[in-house]
Design an enzyme around this catalytic site. Sequence first.
Site, PDB file in Angstrom:
ATOM      1  CB  ALA A 127      13.909  37.800  37.639  1.00  0.00           C
ATOM      2  CE  LYS A 128      14.719  30.184  35.572  1.00  0.00           C
ATOM      3  NZ  LYS A 128      14.376  30.435  34.118  1.00  0.00           N
ATOM      4  N   GLY A 129      14.252  32.336  39.352  1.00  0.00           N
ATOM      5  CA  GLY A 129      14.187  32.792  41.395  1.00  0.00           C
ATOM      6  C   GLY A 129      14.070  31.365  41.606  1.00  0.00           C
ATOM      7  CG  ASP A 182      13.096  27.645  35.479  1.00  0.00           C
ATOM      8  OD1 ASP A 182      13.016  27.831  34.409  1.00  0.00           O
ATOM      9  OD2 ASP A 182      13.431  26.074  35.640  1.00  0.00           O
TER      10      ASP A 182
END
Length: 435
Positions: free
Chosen positions: A123-125, A164
């Site tokens: 996933a990434k946000g 991140d």
Amino acid sequence: MPLNQDVRKKAVYQEPTPILDHDNPFQSMMERFDHAAHLIGLDPGLYEYLKSPARIHITSVPVVMDDRSIRVFQGYRVIHNEVLGPSKGGIRFAPDVDLDEIKALAAWMTWKCAVVGVPFGGAKGGVTCDPSTMSAGEIERLTRRYTANLMDVFGPDKDIPAPDMNTNEQIMAWLMDTYSMHVRRTETAVVTGKPLILGGSAGRREATGRGVMTTTLSAMERIGLRPSQSTIAVQGFGNVGSIAAQLLREQGCKVVAVSDVSGGYYNADGIDIEAAMRYAEGHGRSLKDFDGAEPISNDELLALEVDVLAPCAKENQLTGRNAGAVKAKIIAEGANGPTTADADTILEENGVLVIPDILANAGGVTVSYFEWVQDRQGYFWTADRVNRRLDRMMRSAFDAVYGAKEEFSTTMRIGAYVIAIRKVADALRMRGIYA
Ligand code: NAD
């Protein structure tokens, strides 16, 4: 310093991400994916499945700014794949965050977790914002509202964020607190990269450098190099480079050169890494004027006659221009994307064994997984136990990737993708497509 003034501190560990071609964010990842998928003859239906994100969430994040004006930021969370377990991936706050980038990075997390055998999907946000122009209070309100908007997405069994670009321990603590307020209990396992006092893991600070050390030792074994007879040059002397250099020295290797933005430092008898670390600590994290070695240029460092070169600074350091000059037998990519595609071809032709970033710097994501496990157990491991388990996982990931490289007569980079795609595709076949 009050905790919330610490908000701009860089994260010690950031979920590793690839360097993307900014004109076409999907491209750099997809090229390698395509190549590996072709090598293993991936079924076209599975190929389509693995290319497509499972879910995309886009949310408006309103924030009351310090001057009482209201600004609305765009927030994203992309769940690429959950076949192997809950999804995992960092959250970035940056002005150029957009959906294409987040989609590519989410897919990359799926492969990254699969390579090291961490039971997570990808996933990434992110939120499109410029945190350098925002106060700590504004960043806190942005974080809390973004989390509240995505309450149904996040969860220790569903989707687990991490730091991140421009997000750190403090921001993870706010995310954890907001989530916990909504579910009416403290839920530390909803996020990793937290401060130790809130359920972070021992050994996380050193984890990426430690993984570089372990994979380098594995590579040395494969080509018959003994640590006590090997020389090493490390580019970049930050979190990853300095720890990798220190641990490799502890293993008996001679670290003859290190570098940072101030230049390179060479000592044929071996640099005293502890002394260099102390020097950098006392001089604004810089080695400028360090007298335990003679100065060399960064280009000279990359072309040194050493056994191992560990680029641990930044992207695009080995290119078509300088890769031909590399004399090292092994390259251990501590940094993300230090080698361009042109350089990859030259290094392969010259028989250099490149341990790709997706494997070499995966120690961090592995200890993130350990953090989640410890939070769920409510029982925290000693640094020794963390390190032993990390070493074991890194070694077996290395062996699997090396095996794939041999099986398909390819590079370790493509071998890593082969391992990842196979693992996710096999799991998907067993689970089947729910109708
Ligand atoms: P850092 O900021 O702590 O250190 C970077 C180091 O590189 C500094 O010493 C800096 O002076 C040096 N540097 C910068 N430009 C240079 C140049 N042109 N020549 C030589 N040295 C130069 O960063 P870090 O956390 O150690 O991360 C380094 C790389 O590793 C990045 O690519 C990062 O994405 C990647 N990475 C880090 C982690 C982690 O856990 N920190 C995990 C995975 C990947």
